[in-house]
Design an enzyme around this catalytic site. Structure first.
Site, short mmCIF file in Angstrom:
data_model
loop_
_atom_site.label_atom_id
_atom_site.label_comp_id
_atom_site.label_asym_id
_atom_site.label_seq_id
_atom_site.Cartn_x
_atom_site.Cartn_y
_atom_site.Cartn_z
N ARG A 1 -12.91 -23.50 54.93
CA ARG A 1 -14.22 -22.86 54.56
C ARG A 1 -15.46 -23.63 54.17
O ARG A 1 -16.10 -23.41 53.26
CB ARG A 1 -13.87 -21.80 53.63
CG ARG A 1 -12.73 -20.62 53.91
CD ARG A 1 -13.20 -20.03 55.00
NE ARG A 1 -12.04 -19.04 55.29
CZ ARG A 1 -11.12 -19.40 56.67
NH1 ARG A 1 -11.37 -20.52 57.04
NH2 ARG A 1 -10.28 -18.49 56.78
N SER B 1 -14.29 -11.42 52.40
CA SER B 1 -13.45 -11.98 51.43
C SER B 1 -14.12 -12.51 50.10
O SER B 1 -15.10 -13.29 50.42
CB SER B 1 -12.47 -13.30 52.08
OG SER B 1 -11.55 -12.81 53.10
N GLU C 1 -16.00 -17.34 47.44
CA GLU C 1 -16.28 -17.47 48.67
C GLU C 1 -17.40 -16.96 49.21
O GLU C 1 -18.28 -17.27 49.93
CB GLU C 1 -15.11 -16.86 49.69
CG GLU C 1 -15.35 -17.29 51.28
CD GLU C 1 -14.09 -16.95 52.08
OE1 GLU C 1 -14.44 -16.65 53.18
OE2 GLU C 1 -12.96 -17.12 51.59
#
EC number: 1.3.1.98
Length: 311
Positions: A185, A234, A304
């Site tokens: 990520r 998310s 995130e």
């Protein structure tokens, strides 16, 4: 089309910008509400919102923008929470000119403003396999490059050949896959770079089989995630060797709410705005989840979702 704001909380910079950039072709809007441009549908305004006409227009703008002026790139607004006080400085959004997708054999070129799901669908229809995972990722290609977006066992790093971007000084760069510094990520490219387009490599496949795979992804996503809601995707990254949702569930946070902000009952790594939640409500809820997870498991969850602006 951008809507005219109802209020003007920031000083107007537009006049000075136009004087400094007489050949600018893109759209400039002062005190632009951003809530409607994010998936959470809440948050404040941007002091300046700029939508360039093309890569050259973006380069021209950045070359002539005061280096001290802050700049934020706004993609599809899926993994973003704009705080209620809004964003001082410039927000750049890539519109229709950056949404084109072209396919030659198994090579796909896409503008950074193209939606991930549209790219997956275009590839499937052309019989190009290897990009179906994008069907399950909300957002745009630019954001996917920035965070090495992934789902269902694949990531952007697995299919990217190269991409282009413009740095804070207006210089245009080309990045190979190796140049991107991908990790979980994350991309290692300087945060000031705004990606403008990318080239991906797929493999030849059967359109019907690829579409069936994508339909499976869509059905799985519908069963396990709160789609068609005001959510940002998310909320927290998975800690090494752990799953964020399991830690959140074990901490008793499933369904936890602050006002109209709630931890999803379906997938507890998603926050939902049920209608009137402020950005402050959503962020406070996320911080409460982090505190409870830390208390019960000793794990500090990392956001995130990108939280920007002032409270």
């Amino acid at each position: 089309m951008l809507q005219k704001p109802h209020s003007a909380p920031f000083a107007d910079l537009i006049t000075n910008l136009r004087e400094a950039m007489p050949d600018l072709r893109g759209a400039l809007l002062a005190n632009a509400p951003l809530g409607a441009l994010t998936w959470f549908r809440t948050g404040g305004a941007a002091q300046v919102l700029f939508e360039p006409q093309d890569e050259a227009d973006l380069s021209y703008f950045l070359q002539r923008l005061d280096p001290a002026r802050s700049v934020l790139f706004l993609g599809a607004g899926s993994n973003l929470l704009v705080r209620d006080g809004g964003i001082e400085g410039v927000v750049i959004r890539l519109g229709r000119p950056f949404e084109t997708i072209t396919i030659e054999a198994t090579s796909i070129k896409a503008g950074a403003g193209a939606r991930d799901m549209k790219l997956a669908l275009s590839a499937a229809r052309a019989g190009v396999a290897g990009l179906s995972f994008l069907r399950g990722i909300p957002g745009s290609i630019g954001g996917a490059l920035r965070m090495n977006a992934g789902a269902y066992g694949a990531e952007i790093k697995d299919c990217l050949v190269s991409c282009r971007g413009v740095d804070r000084g207006g210089r245009i760069h080309t990045f190979s896959n190796a140049d991107m510094g991908f990790s979980y990520r994350h991309s290692g490219v300087d945060q000031g770079v705004i990606f403008t387009e990318a080239t991906f490599a797929g493999v030849a496949g059967e359109a019907e089989a690829i579409m069936a795979q994508m339909n499976d992804i869509s059905q799985q996503r519908t069963k396990t995630q709160p789609v068609n809601t005001r959510t940002g995707g998310s909320t927290f990254k998975n800690p090494p060797g752990r799953k964020a949702w399991e830690l959140i569930d074990a901490a008793g946070c499933r369904g936890l709410a602050i006002g109209d902000a709630q931890v999803s009952e379906l997938h507890c790594n998603f926050l939902i705005n049920h209608g009137s939640a402020s950005a402050a409500d959503l962020e406070a809820l996320g911080e409460e989840v982090r505190a409870r997870v830390l208390k019960t498991s000793g794990v500090t969850l990392e956001w995130e979702i990108l939280r920007v602006g002032t409270a």
